[in-house]
Scaffold this motif. Sequence first.
Motif, mmCIF file in Angstrom:
data_model
loop_
_atom_site.group_PDB
_atom_site.id
_atom_site.type_symbol
_atom_site.label_atom_id
_atom_site.label_comp_id
_atom_site.label_asym_id
_atom_site.label_seq_id
_atom_site.Cartn_x
_atom_site.Cartn_y
_atom_site.Cartn_z
ATOM 1 N N THR A 109 0.817 -1.220 0.000
ATOM 2 C CA THR A 109 0.000 0.000 0.000
ATOM 3 C C THR A 109 0.849 1.268 0.000
ATOM 4 O O THR A 109 0.421 2.305 -0.496
ATOM 5 C CB THR A 109 -0.914 0.013 1.228
ATOM 6 N N THR A 110 2.061 1.175 0.525
ATOM 7 C CA THR A 110 2.909 2.379 0.616
ATOM 8 C C THR A 110 3.685 2.641 -0.659
ATOM 9 O O THR A 110 3.792 3.776 -1.131
ATOM 10 C CB THR A 110 3.891 2.239 1.791
ATOM 11 N N THR A 111 4.231 1.585 -1.275
ATOM 12 C CA THR A 111 5.072 1.758 -2.467
ATOM 13 C C THR A 111 4.357 1.394 -3.759
ATOM 14 O O THR A 111 4.863 1.679 -4.849
ATOM 15 C CB THR A 111 6.332 0.894 -2.350
ATOM 16 N N ASN A 112 3.183 0.721 -3.646
ATOM 17 C CA ASN A 112 2.443 0.268 -4.823
ATOM 18 C C ASN A 112 3.271 -0.671 -5.696
ATOM 19 O O ASN A 112 3.107 -0.729 -6.905
ATOM 20 C CB ASN A 112 1.956 1.456 -5.656
ATOM 21 N N ARG A 113 4.157 -1.427 -5.057
ATOM 22 C CA ARG A 113 4.982 -2.396 -5.774
ATOM 23 C C ARG A 113 4.537 -3.812 -5.415
ATOM 24 O O ARG A 113 4.055 -4.071 -4.315
ATOM 25 C CB ARG A 113 6.455 -2.208 -5.419
ATOM 26 N N ALA A 114 4.714 -4.710 -6.375
ATOM 27 C CA ALA A 114 4.309 -6.091 -6.161
ATOM 28 C C ALA A 114 5.144 -6.734 -5.068
ATOM 29 O O ALA A 114 6.363 -6.520 -4.999
ATOM 30 C CB ALA A 114 4.438 -6.887 -7.459
ATOM 31 N N ILE A 115 4.511 -7.497 -4.204
ATOM 32 C CA ILE A 115 5.208 -8.193 -3.135
ATOM 33 C C ILE A 115 4.834 -9.678 -3.172
ATOM 34 O O ILE A 115 3.772 -10.061 -3.653
ATOM 35 C CB ILE A 115 4.865 -7.610 -1.750
ATOM 36 N N GLY A 116 5.737 -10.498 -2.640
ATOM 37 C CA GLY A 116 5.468 -11.928 -2.594
ATOM 38 C C GLY A 116 5.652 -12.598 -3.949
ATOM 39 O O GLY A 116 6.021 -11.969 -4.942
ATOM 40 N N THR A 117 5.395 -13.895 -3.969
ATOM 41 C CA THR A 117 5.535 -14.688 -5.192
ATOM 42 C C THR A 117 4.229 -14.662 -5.980
ATOM 43 O O THR A 117 3.166 -14.984 -5.420
ATOM 44 C CB THR A 117 5.895 -16.150 -4.858
ATOM 45 N N PRO A 118 4.270 -14.273 -7.255
ATOM 46 C CA PRO A 118 3.040 -14.252 -8.052
ATOM 47 C C PRO A 118 2.396 -15.634 -8.134
ATOM 48 O O PRO A 118 3.079 -16.642 -8.289
ATOM 49 C CB PRO A 118 3.520 -13.783 -9.432
ATOM 50 N N GLN A 119 1.082 -15.671 -8.011
ATOM 51 C CA GLN A 119 0.324 -16.909 -8.122
ATOM 52 C C GLN A 119 -0.524 -16.869 -9.388
ATOM 53 O O GLN A 119 -0.811 -15.798 -9.925
ATOM 54 C CB GLN A 119 -0.580 -17.089 -6.897
ATOM 55 N N GLN A 120 -0.902 -18.042 -9.847
ATOM 56 C CA GLN A 120 -1.730 -18.098 -11.046
ATOM 57 C C GLN A 120 -3.101 -17.492 -10.780
ATOM 58 O O GLN A 120 -3.698 -17.695 -9.736
ATOM 59 C CB GLN A 120 -1.883 -19.537 -11.523
ATOM 60 N N GLN A 121 -3.583 -16.727 -11.751
ATOM 61 C CA GLN A 121 -4.890 -16.092 -11.652
ATOM 62 C C GLN A 121 -5.988 -17.152 -11.540
ATOM 63 O O GLN A 121 -5.941 -18.199 -12.173
ATOM 64 C CB GLN A 121 -5.137 -15.240 -12.897
#
Length: 259
Positions: free
Chosen positions: A78-90
Amino acid sequence: MQKAYKVVFFILFLSVTLTSCVSKKDITYFQNDQIDQNKVSNSYKTIFKPDDLLQITVSALDFESVKTFNLPAVNFATTTNRAIGTPQQQTYLIDNNGYIDFPVIGKLKIGGLTRDEVIKMLKEKLDPDYVKNPTINIRIANYSVTVLGDVRRPGTYTIPNERITILEAIGLAGDLNITGKRNTIKVFREINGKKLQFDIDIRSNDIFTSPVYYLQQNDLVYVDQNKASSQDAAFNRNTGLMVSVGSIVISLITLITRF
């Protein structure tokens, strides 16, 4: 007076015996009927329903052409608007009307269809305009069944391979307790928005030809207590009272014999 004592103890013994007696025929599985092989079917088809959470993977030789249809689900800080964690399949949630919103293609009505039917539909919509000769894999991410009632481990169980029989579900729940009612196990299932109830007798081999032998996602299996268990529960609740009454009766008999 010895006769009076014997009568009192006989009544107490008979009460305990009658409330705890369970016939073998009430608890043994598969004791009745021969299996009619002509009616046994090993085929099983998953039918997609509202609230199913689907993972849909599109593959092809042209890797770039399928990227749009395999979008990753990511979380953003919420602060940096950058992706965090490992992407998961939609994943795609089937709404109450049976639709999902698929990339590029838009809304698709898949509720009530089988896996093969949905795969065929997607291939026709993707090939050749978007992806040439696509391979499509679909799985339900939230496939589960629930077992409640007189079993050892009641609860909701996730089924990774999307295929489970009622016997396997009972096995996951640790089997029925000795007091579980085996002749009217209930299976609740939703079909086309309607809640249906099926009664199963696992004492009979007819279970193998039942329409609910293979469970579907979100099925509920309920095992009721048998009559002996209900009587036993009532007896246990009144045990203290019975002991008190028995003690009073014995005391009265003792006093009478002294005069």
